[in-house]
Design a protein around this motif. Structure first.
Motif, PDB file in Angstrom:
ATOM      1  N   LEU A  91      11.713  -2.552   6.930  1.00  0.00           N
ATOM      2  CA  LEU A  91      12.491  -2.369   8.148  1.00  0.00           C
ATOM      3  C   LEU A  91      13.464  -1.220   7.925  1.00  0.00           C
ATOM      4  O   LEU A  91      14.471  -1.364   7.227  1.00  0.00           O
ATOM      5  CB  LEU A  91      13.246  -3.645   8.518  1.00  0.00           C
ATOM      6  N   GLY A  92      13.134  -0.081   8.502  1.00  0.00           N
ATOM      7  CA  GLY A  92      13.963   1.097   8.333  1.00  0.00           C
ATOM      8  C   GLY A  92      14.869   1.342   9.522  1.00  0.00           C
ATOM      9  O   GLY A  92      14.968   0.533  10.444  1.00  0.00           O
ATOM     10  N   THR A  93      15.521   2.473   9.518  1.00  0.00           N
ATOM     11  CA  THR A  93      16.425   2.842  10.599  1.00  0.00           C
ATOM     12  C   THR A  93      15.666   3.134  11.878  1.00  0.00           C
ATOM     13  O   THR A  93      16.180   2.907  12.977  1.00  0.00           O
ATOM     14  CB  THR A  93      17.255   4.066  10.174  1.00  0.00           C
ATOM     15  N   ASN A  94      14.429   3.600  11.736  1.00  0.00           N
ATOM     16  CA  ASN A  94      13.648   3.980  12.907  1.00  0.00           C
ATOM     17  C   ASN A  94      12.421   3.100  13.129  1.00  0.00           C
ATOM     18  O   ASN A  94      12.044   2.839  14.268  1.00  0.00           O
ATOM     19  CB  ASN A  94      13.198   5.445  12.791  1.00  0.00           C
ATOM     20  N   ASN A  95      11.787   2.642  12.052  1.00  0.00           N
ATOM     21  CA  ASN A  95      10.519   1.933  12.157  1.00  0.00           C
ATOM     22  C   ASN A  95      10.549   0.575  11.482  1.00  0.00           C
ATOM     23  O   ASN A  95      11.300   0.355  10.522  1.00  0.00           O
ATOM     24  CB  ASN A  95       9.399   2.750  11.482  1.00  0.00           C
ATOM     25  N   CYS A  96       9.690  -0.316  11.978  1.00  0.00           N
ATOM     26  CA  CYS A  96       9.383  -1.578  11.302  1.00  0.00           C
ATOM     27  C   CYS A  96       7.918  -1.515  10.923  1.00  0.00           C
ATOM     28  O   CYS A  96       7.051  -1.306  11.788  1.00  0.00           O
ATOM     29  CB  CYS A  96       9.636  -2.759  12.235  1.00  0.00           C
ATOM     30  N   ARG A  97       7.611  -1.691   9.634  1.00  0.00           N
ATOM     31  CA  ARG A  97       6.245  -1.512   9.154  1.00  0.00           C
ATOM     32  C   ARG A  97       5.843  -2.688   8.266  1.00  0.00           C
ATOM     33  O   ARG A  97       6.642  -3.172   7.461  1.00  0.00           O
ATOM     34  CB  ARG A  97       6.118  -0.220   8.348  1.00  0.00           C
ATOM     35  N   LEU A  98       4.590  -3.071   8.421  1.00  0.00           N
ATOM     36  CA  LEU A  98       4.015  -4.164   7.633  1.00  0.00           C
ATOM     37  C   LEU A  98       2.688  -3.715   7.059  1.00  0.00           C
ATOM     38  O   LEU A  98       1.913  -3.021   7.718  1.00  0.00           O
ATOM     39  CB  LEU A  98       3.788  -5.389   8.530  1.00  0.00           C
ATOM     40  N   LEU A  99       2.411  -4.130   5.826  1.00  0.00           N
ATOM     41  CA  LEU A  99       1.120  -3.888   5.192  1.00  0.00           C
ATOM     42  C   LEU A  99       0.723  -5.171   4.469  1.00  0.00           C
ATOM     43  O   LEU A  99       1.517  -5.739   3.710  1.00  0.00           O
ATOM     44  CB  LEU A  99       1.233  -2.738   4.185  1.00  0.00           C
ATOM     45  N   ILE A 100      -0.506  -5.642   4.727  1.00  0.00           N
ATOM     46  CA  ILE A 100      -1.047  -6.826   4.061  1.00  0.00           C
ATOM     47  C   ILE A 100      -2.310  -6.401   3.332  1.00  0.00           C
ATOM     48  O   ILE A 100      -3.165  -5.714   3.905  1.00  0.00           O
ATOM     49  CB  ILE A 100      -1.376  -7.948   5.073  1.00  0.00           C
ATOM     50  N   ALA A 101      -2.439  -6.810   2.072  1.00  0.00           N
ATOM     51  CA  ALA A 101      -3.566  -6.346   1.267  1.00  0.00           C
ATOM     52  C   ALA A 101      -3.994  -7.402   0.271  1.00  0.00           C
ATOM     53  O   ALA A 101      -3.233  -8.324  -0.048  1.00  0.00           O
ATOM     54  CB  ALA A 101      -3.184  -5.059   0.524  1.00  0.00           C
ATOM     55  N   ARG A 102      -5.223  -7.253  -0.218  1.00  0.00           N
ATOM     56  CA  ARG A 102      -5.754  -8.086  -1.295  1.00  0.00           C
ATOM     57  C   ARG A 102      -6.112  -7.197  -2.472  1.00  0.00           C
ATOM     58  O   ARG A 102      -6.607  -6.080  -2.284  1.00  0.00           O
ATOM     59  CB  ARG A 102      -7.009  -8.840  -0.849  1.00  0.00           C
ATOM     60  N   PRO A 103      -5.917  -7.695  -3.707  1.00  0.00           N
ATOM     61  CA  PRO A 103      -6.361  -6.923  -4.871  1.00  0.00           C
ATOM     62  C   PRO A 103      -7.870  -6.714  -4.807  1.00  0.00           C
ATOM     63  O   PRO A 103      -8.616  -7.575  -4.350  1.00  0.00           O
ATOM     64  CB  PRO A 103      -5.984  -7.824  -6.058  1.00  0.00           C
ATOM     65  N   ALA A 104      -8.307  -5.545  -5.265  1.00  0.00           N
ATOM     66  CA  ALA A 104      -9.740  -5.228  -5.297  1.00  0.00           C
ATOM     67  C   ALA A 104      -9.989  -4.297  -6.465  1.00  0.00           C
ATOM     68  O   ALA A 104      -9.667  -3.110  -6.402  1.00  0.00           O
ATOM     69  CB  ALA A 104     -10.189  -4.581  -3.994  1.00  0.00           C
ATOM     70  N   GLY A 105     -10.538  -4.844  -7.554  1.00  0.00           N
ATOM     71  CA  GLY A 105     -10.767  -4.028  -8.736  1.00  0.00           C
ATOM     72  C   GLY A 105      -9.464  -3.482  -9.270  1.00  0.00           C
ATOM     73  O   GLY A 105      -8.503  -4.218  -9.499  1.00  0.00           O
ATOM     74  N   ASP A 106      -9.404  -2.144  -9.426  1.00  0.00           N
ATOM     75  CA  ASP A 106      -8.186  -1.509  -9.917  1.00  0.00           C
ATOM     76  C   ASP A 106      -7.238  -1.142  -8.780  1.00  0.00           C
ATOM     77  O   ASP A 106      -6.191  -0.545  -9.015  1.00  0.00           O
ATOM     78  CB  ASP A 106      -8.536  -0.238 -10.703  1.00  0.00           C
ATOM     79  N   GLY A 107      -7.617  -1.470  -7.569  1.00  0.00           N
ATOM     80  CA  GLY A 107      -6.777  -1.111  -6.440  1.00  0.00           C
ATOM     81  C   GLY A 107      -6.533  -2.290  -5.530  1.00  0.00           C
ATOM     82  O   GLY A 107      -6.506  -3.437  -5.961  1.00  0.00           O
ATOM     83  N   PHE A 108      -6.321  -2.001  -4.250  1.00  0.00           N
ATOM     84  CA  PHE A 108      -6.208  -3.069  -3.274  1.00  0.00           C
ATOM     85  C   PHE A 108      -6.764  -2.598  -1.949  1.00  0.00           C
ATOM     86  O   PHE A 108      -6.849  -1.403  -1.668  1.00  0.00           O
ATOM     87  CB  PHE A 108      -4.765  -3.581  -3.122  1.00  0.00           C
ATOM     88  N   VAL A 109      -7.177  -3.560  -1.147  1.00  0.00           N
ATOM     89  CA  VAL A 109      -7.753  -3.284   0.166  1.00  0.00           C
ATOM     90  C   VAL A 109      -6.782  -3.790   1.226  1.00  0.00           C
ATOM     91  O   VAL A 109      -6.374  -4.948   1.215  1.00  0.00           O
ATOM     92  CB  VAL A 109      -9.127  -3.965   0.333  1.00  0.00           C
ATOM     93  N   VAL A 110      -6.405  -2.912   2.136  1.00  0.00           N
ATOM     94  CA  VAL A 110      -5.530  -3.292   3.233  1.00  0.00           C
ATOM     95  C   VAL A 110      -6.328  -4.076   4.264  1.00  0.00           C
ATOM     96  O   VAL A 110      -7.369  -3.620   4.741  1.00  0.00           O
ATOM     97  CB  VAL A 110      -4.891  -2.053   3.889  1.00  0.00           C
TER      98      VAL A 110
END
Length: 392
Positions: free
Chosen positions: A57-76
């Motif tokens: 929650l910033g001064t201008n925007n509200c942002r959400l990201l949901i992800a699952r681990p996938a190998g060496d990274g993650f998938v949104v």
């Protein structure tokens, strides 16, 4: 910093929303506290199918990201972004207005619903400069907790800078010696001097100033008059930012001189300002994250675009592709901040990142949850009971 930095992948988010886009942590609304860490998903590894979330929650925007681990990274698996202008009027009143808080709460209610539907088991939700500065910031944080179940943590400017670096540094051009990463926000801007580390960069120096696109725009007042008046307003913006960053510019001057001599100045920026200007440089008809995230553009081209935008009227900027009505009144302040940064660290090329705090949070959460079973990430906690009652 976390010791594991998975790359980012994305899959379609059935619930809609857009990914673009930092915080401390709590189990999310809808989470089961017994599944915070060490749970085994269908893949057999601890937490492999668990969903993690980051709210910024910033001064201008509200942002959400949901992800699952996938190998060496993650998938949104889901994302959300909305302009809420939480810091609107803050520069004059020192308080969050009722209208701004209502807008932010409406966005956070959507985030809470997504957390429940995605069965997120661990989240970190952060608030930045607007809540740091506002005299009623703590009251607003409590209201958010009471009405949405989301436990926002107001992070320091230093933590904001660290998370931004953690979230985007993998897009920095390869090279040796110090490099600069910056994040132009709504209420503040962070500049971080880093050097390569074995897994994550080491921060050599950093500075945060209370000038972002909202705070700088409001302090310099609304646009009025013609070309000469717009030019004077832009000079005022440049002067305020230059003065604020002057001590940092002096501290990093030796590193800049050493790297400039070898032709190795590296620069990476994350923010709506740099992604918007990169879109214009690429002549995109509409914003396309896949084309912008990771692109490297000539710094001279970004300066030229900044100069052009600062000379346009508000009505003219609204007609420019990739700017539109929501950013038209703020982009000039972003241009002024960017030009000041390019003076401090005059790299020939600028890397552009459409990622930052949220990705840094997710990497921290996953690194903790997957590498140290039984250990919670800093400030992580299970979902409030009221939110868990909605779990299916």
């Amino acid at each position: 910093m976390a010791d594991h930095l998975p790359p980012v992948a994305r899959e379609a988010a059935p619930g809609g929303g857009t990914a673009d886009g930092p915080p401390p942590s709590h189990p999310a609304p809808g989470a089961d506290p017994a599944r915070r860490t060490g749970a085994r998903g269908p893949g057999g590894g601890p937490g492999q199918r668990q969903a993690y979330a980051a709210i910024d929650l910033g001064t201008n925007n509200c942002r959400l990201l949901i992800a699952r681990p996938a190998g060496d990274g993650f998938v949104v698996i889901d994302a959300f972004s909305r302009v809420v202008r939480l810091g609107e009027g803050l520069a004059q009143s020192g308080r969050l207005s009722d209208a701004a808080m209502d807008r932010a709460l409406a966005a956070l209610q959507i985030c809470a619903d997504k957390l429940r539907r995605r069965n997120v088991h661990l989240a970190r939700s952060v608030a930045t400069e607007a809540c740091r500065r506002a005299s009623n910031g703590a009251d607003f944080i409590e209201r958010v907790r009471r009405e949405t179940g989301i436990a926002l943590n107001v992070i320091s400017a230093q933590e904001e800078a660290r998370l931004a670096v953690l979230g985007c540094h993998i897009l920095l051009e390869q090279g040796d010696g110090p490099a600069m990463i910056f994040d132009i926000g709504g209420g503040s801007t962070e500049l971080v001097l880093i050097e390569n580390g074995p897994t994550v960069p080491r921060i050599l120096d950093w500075q945060s100033v209370p000038w972002g696109v909202v705070s700088l725009s409001e302090t310099c007042g609304p646009e009025s008059g013609g070309v000469s008046e717009r030019a004077a307003r832009y000079r005022e913006m440049r002067g305020l930012v230059d003065a604020a960053f002057a001590p940092f510019a002096e501290r990093v001057a030796p590193a800049r001189a050493d790297m400039a001599g070898s032709g190795g100045l590296r620069l990476l920026g994350t923010s709506g300002t740099v992604t918007t200007l990169a879109s214009l440089h690429l002549d995109l008809p509409a914003y396309d994250r896949s084309a912008v995230d990771g692109v490297i553009v000539p710094a001279s081209a970004m300066r030229s675009i900044a100069a052009r935008l600062s000379g346009l009227s508000l009505a003219e900027r609204r007609e420019v592709p990739c700017i539109g009505r929501e950013r038209a009144d703020l982009v000039v302040a972003g241009c002024a901040i960017l030009e000041s940064i390019l003076d401090i660290w005059p790299a020939e090329r600028l890397g552009v990142a459409d990622r930052g705090i949220r990705e840094g949070i997710l990497r921290s959460l996953m690194a903790t949850g997957l590498s140290r079973p039984g250990a919670a990430a800093p400030d992580a906690s299970p979902a409030p009971a009221a939110a868990r009652a909605d779990q299916r």
